[in-house]
Design a protein around this motif. Sequence first.
Motif, PDB file in Angstrom:
ATOM      1  N   PHE A  59       0.730   3.886  -4.418  1.00 28.89           N
ATOM      2  CA  PHE A  59       1.349   2.658  -4.907  1.00 28.89           C
ATOM      3  C   PHE A  59       1.906   1.800  -3.767  1.00 28.89           C
ATOM      4  N   VAL A  60       2.553   2.415  -2.782  1.00 26.01           N
ATOM      5  CA  VAL A  60       3.010   1.656  -1.614  1.00 26.01           C
ATOM      6  C   VAL A  60       1.787   1.094  -0.892  1.00 26.01           C
ATOM      7  N   ASN A  61       0.705   1.879  -0.863  1.00 26.89           N
ATOM      8  CA  ASN A  61      -0.497   1.471  -0.148  1.00 26.89           C
ATOM      9  C   ASN A  61      -1.240   0.312  -0.816  1.00 26.89           C
ATOM     10  N   LEU A  62      -0.773  -0.113  -1.976  1.00 28.27           N
ATOM     11  CA  LEU A  62      -1.387  -1.263  -2.634  1.00 28.27           C
ATOM     12  C   LEU A  62      -0.831  -2.588  -2.113  1.00 28.27           C
ATOM     13  N   VAL A  63       0.359  -2.557  -1.495  1.00 26.98           N
ATOM     14  CA  VAL A  63       1.019  -3.797  -1.078  1.00 26.98           C
ATOM     15  C   VAL A  63       1.454  -3.776   0.390  1.00 26.98           C
ATOM     16  N   LYS A  64       2.051  -2.681   0.836  1.00 22.95           N
ATOM     17  CA  LYS A  64       2.688  -2.648   2.159  1.00 22.95           C
ATOM     18  C   LYS A  64       1.723  -2.943   3.319  1.00 22.95           C
ATOM     19  N   PRO A  65       0.506  -2.386   3.343  1.00 24.18           N
ATOM     20  CA  PRO A  65      -0.381  -2.721   4.468  1.00 24.18           C
ATOM     21  C   PRO A  65      -0.654  -4.228   4.572  1.00 24.18           C
ATOM     22  N   LEU A  66      -0.808  -4.896   3.426  1.00 25.43           N
ATOM     23  CA  LEU A  66      -1.012  -6.341   3.446  1.00 25.43           C
ATOM     24  C   LEU A  66       0.220  -7.043   3.994  1.00 25.43           C
ATOM     25  N   ARG A  67       1.399  -6.610   3.600  1.00 23.16           N
ATOM     26  CA  ARG A  67       2.641  -7.224   4.088  1.00 23.16           C
ATOM     27  C   ARG A  67       2.776  -7.056   5.608  1.00 23.16           C
ATOM     28  N   ILE A  68       2.381  -5.893   6.096  1.00 23.75           N
ATOM     29  CA  ILE A  68       2.446  -5.664   7.546  1.00 23.75           C
ATOM     30  C   ILE A  68       1.454  -6.568   8.272  1.00 23.75           C
TER      31      ILE A  68
END
Length: 156
Positions: A59-68
């Motif tokens: 679930f974190v991997n759905l958004v956080k990589p894009l934010r980084i």
Amino acid sequence: METLATIAMFLTGVGLVLFPLTTVVYLMWMQRAVRQMNAWGTHVGASPAWAVGCWFVPFVNLVKPLRIMQGIVEGLGGKELAASLHLGVMWSAFLLSRILTGIARRLSMPLLPPSLALRVYLIEIGSWACTLVAAILCIRMIRAVQVRLESRRSWA
């Protein structure tokens, strides 16, 4: 239909080799980019370790990589650069590719009726089309970021 099956099998074989390799290289690049940005005082929303680790947290991997990625790009070239690189499109294509791959795997069985087999092959090819779009946009993003990182490094 045999042609579609051959194409889908070929692409799956290529993916089994390329996906792990490109993933490792990309994560190494991202970790270094975050480390450099943080060293220059531009915090991108993650430590170098978390920039890699967030990819493995459900679930974190759905958004956080894009934010980084957005943090890196905006830290180097502002929101205009981020908009020009179409990071949202890249990320959407990547996620859609993973979703279609999951659907195709769930539908795949040793003895598929021809009508279902055709759908599975088309889903797999659609997944690869999304992967190609994501890869092209990702390469474009990496090039733009790398040029700016090297330029900044030369005058730092």
